[in-house]
Design a protein around this motif. Structure first.
Motif, PDB file in Angstrom:
ATOM      1  N   GLU A  61       0.817  -1.211   0.000  1.00  0.00           N
ATOM      2  CA  GLU A  61       0.000   0.000   0.000  1.00  0.00           C
ATOM      3  C   GLU A  61       0.854   1.266   0.000  1.00  0.00           C
ATOM      4  OE1 GLU A  61      -2.708  -0.291   3.281  1.00  0.00           O
ATOM      5  OE2 GLU A  61      -3.862  -1.888   2.329  1.00  0.00           O
ATOM      6  N   ASP A  62       1.972   1.244   0.729  1.00  0.00           N
ATOM      7  CA  ASP A  62       2.842   2.422   0.755  1.00  0.00           C
ATOM      8  C   ASP A  62       3.461   2.688  -0.614  1.00  0.00           C
ATOM      9  OD1 ASP A  62       2.228   2.908   3.383  1.00  0.00           O
ATOM     10  OD2 ASP A  62       4.204   2.342   4.169  1.00  0.00           O
ATOM     11  N   ALA A  63       3.955   1.650  -1.257  1.00  0.00           N
ATOM     12  CA  ALA A  63       4.523   1.830  -2.596  1.00  0.00           C
ATOM     13  C   ALA A  63       3.434   2.276  -3.573  1.00  0.00           C
ATOM     14  CB  ALA A  63       5.190   0.547  -3.065  1.00  0.00           C
ATOM     15  N   ARG A  64       2.250   1.673  -3.452  1.00  0.00           N
ATOM     16  CA  ARG A  64       1.129   2.077  -4.322  1.00  0.00           C
ATOM     17  C   ARG A  64       0.756   3.529  -4.066  1.00  0.00           C
ATOM     18  NH1 ARG A  64      -4.358   0.313  -3.177  1.00  0.00           N
ATOM     19  NH2 ARG A  64      -3.340  -1.381  -2.060  1.00  0.00           N
ATOM     20  N   GLY A  65       0.747   3.934  -2.794  1.00  0.00           N
ATOM     21  CA  GLY A  65       0.437   5.324  -2.459  1.00  0.00           C
ATOM     22  C   GLY A  65       1.413   6.305  -3.082  1.00  0.00           C
ATOM     23  N   GLU A  66       2.692   5.966  -3.050  1.00  0.00           N
ATOM     24  CA  GLU A  66       3.692   6.853  -3.662  1.00  0.00           C
ATOM     25  C   GLU A  66       3.511   6.919  -5.175  1.00  0.00           C
ATOM     26  OE1 GLU A  66       6.411   9.697  -3.941  1.00  0.00           O
ATOM     27  OE2 GLU A  66       5.871   8.856  -1.986  1.00  0.00           O
ATOM     28  N   LEU A  67       3.255   5.779  -5.795  1.00  0.00           N
ATOM     29  CA  LEU A  67       3.004   5.786  -7.240  1.00  0.00           C
ATOM     30  C   LEU A  67       1.771   6.614  -7.578  1.00  0.00           C
ATOM     31  CD1 LEU A  67       3.833   2.043  -8.011  1.00  0.00           C
ATOM     32  CD2 LEU A  67       5.164   4.041  -8.737  1.00  0.00           C
ATOM     33  N   LEU A  68       0.724   6.485  -6.782  1.00  0.00           N
ATOM     34  CA  LEU A  68      -0.487   7.285  -7.017  1.00  0.00           C
ATOM     35  C   LEU A  68      -0.202   8.782  -6.873  1.00  0.00           C
ATOM     36  CD1 LEU A  68      -3.096   5.106  -5.087  1.00  0.00           C
ATOM     37  CD2 LEU A  68      -3.093   5.570  -7.551  1.00  0.00           C
ATOM     38  N   LEU A  69       0.550   9.148  -5.836  1.00  0.00           N
ATOM     39  CA  LEU A  69       0.882  10.559  -5.647  1.00  0.00           C
ATOM     40  C   LEU A  69       1.655  11.129  -6.836  1.00  0.00           C
ATOM     41  CD1 LEU A  69       1.907  10.665  -1.886  1.00  0.00           C
ATOM     42  CD2 LEU A  69       0.052  11.960  -2.947  1.00  0.00           C
ATOM     43  N   ARG A  70       2.472  10.309  -7.436  1.00  0.00           N
ATOM     44  CA  ARG A  70       3.269  10.736  -8.586  1.00  0.00           C
ATOM     45  C   ARG A  70       2.496  10.645  -9.902  1.00  0.00           C
ATOM     46  NH1 ARG A  70       9.393   8.482  -7.443  1.00  0.00           N
ATOM     47  NH2 ARG A  70       9.401   8.992  -5.217  1.00  0.00           N
ATOM     48  N   GLY A  71       1.290  10.106  -9.836  1.00  0.00           N
ATOM     49  CA  GLY A  71       0.490   9.960 -11.049  1.00  0.00           C
ATOM     50  C   GLY A  71       0.999   8.865 -11.966  1.00  0.00           C
ATOM     51  N   LEU A  72       1.704   7.896 -11.388  1.00  0.00           N
ATOM     52  CA  LEU A  72       2.265   6.800 -12.176  1.00  0.00           C
ATOM     53  C   LEU A  72       1.377   5.563 -12.077  1.00  0.00           C
ATOM     54  CD1 LEU A  72       5.986   7.196 -11.076  1.00  0.00           C
ATOM     55  CD2 LEU A  72       4.947   7.941 -13.227  1.00  0.00           C
ATOM     56  N   PRO A  73       1.325   4.791 -13.149  1.00  0.00           N
ATOM     57  CA  PRO A  73       0.537   3.558 -13.096  1.00  0.00           C
ATOM     58  C   PRO A  73       1.276   2.482 -12.308  1.00  0.00           C
ATOM     59  CG  PRO A  73       1.651   3.714 -15.189  1.00  0.00           C
ATOM     60  CD  PRO A  73       1.930   5.006 -14.458  1.00  0.00           C
TER      61      PRO A  73
END
Length: 92
Positions: A61-73
């Protein structure tokens, strides 16, 4: 049409909650490169598939959260085999 909107709203709410919880835990991946965060997500996702415990869930979830914040898939193409194996296991 409204079903698609409902699904999009649910996904948006889940993503917002993921980001909120990640930020509350301190945004530990903020200084990493995009590739590093993607690699961490892949490893965390695979660990979660194997263990399905709270620690691996939070790491994913933390890695997914960072990717989401960056707008990355999510690099989900890198875990297709694990997703397929899990779906097969659930189907049987």
């Amino acid at each position: 049409m409204s079903e698609s909107l409902d699904e999009a709203a649910v996904i948006a709410a889940i993503e917002a909650e993921t980001i909120e919880q990640y930020l509350a835990r301190g945004r530990s991946h903020s200084a990493l490169t995009d590739m590093m965060v993607s690699d961490i997500w892949v490893a965390a996702f695979c660990a979660w598939i194997r263990a399905q415990d709270i620690d691996s869930s939070i790491a994913e979830e933390d890695a997914r959260g960072e990717l989401l914040l960056r707008g990355l898939p999510l690099p989900d193409e890198r875990v297709r085999a694990e997703i397929t194996a899990m779906a097969d296991k659930l189907a049987n």
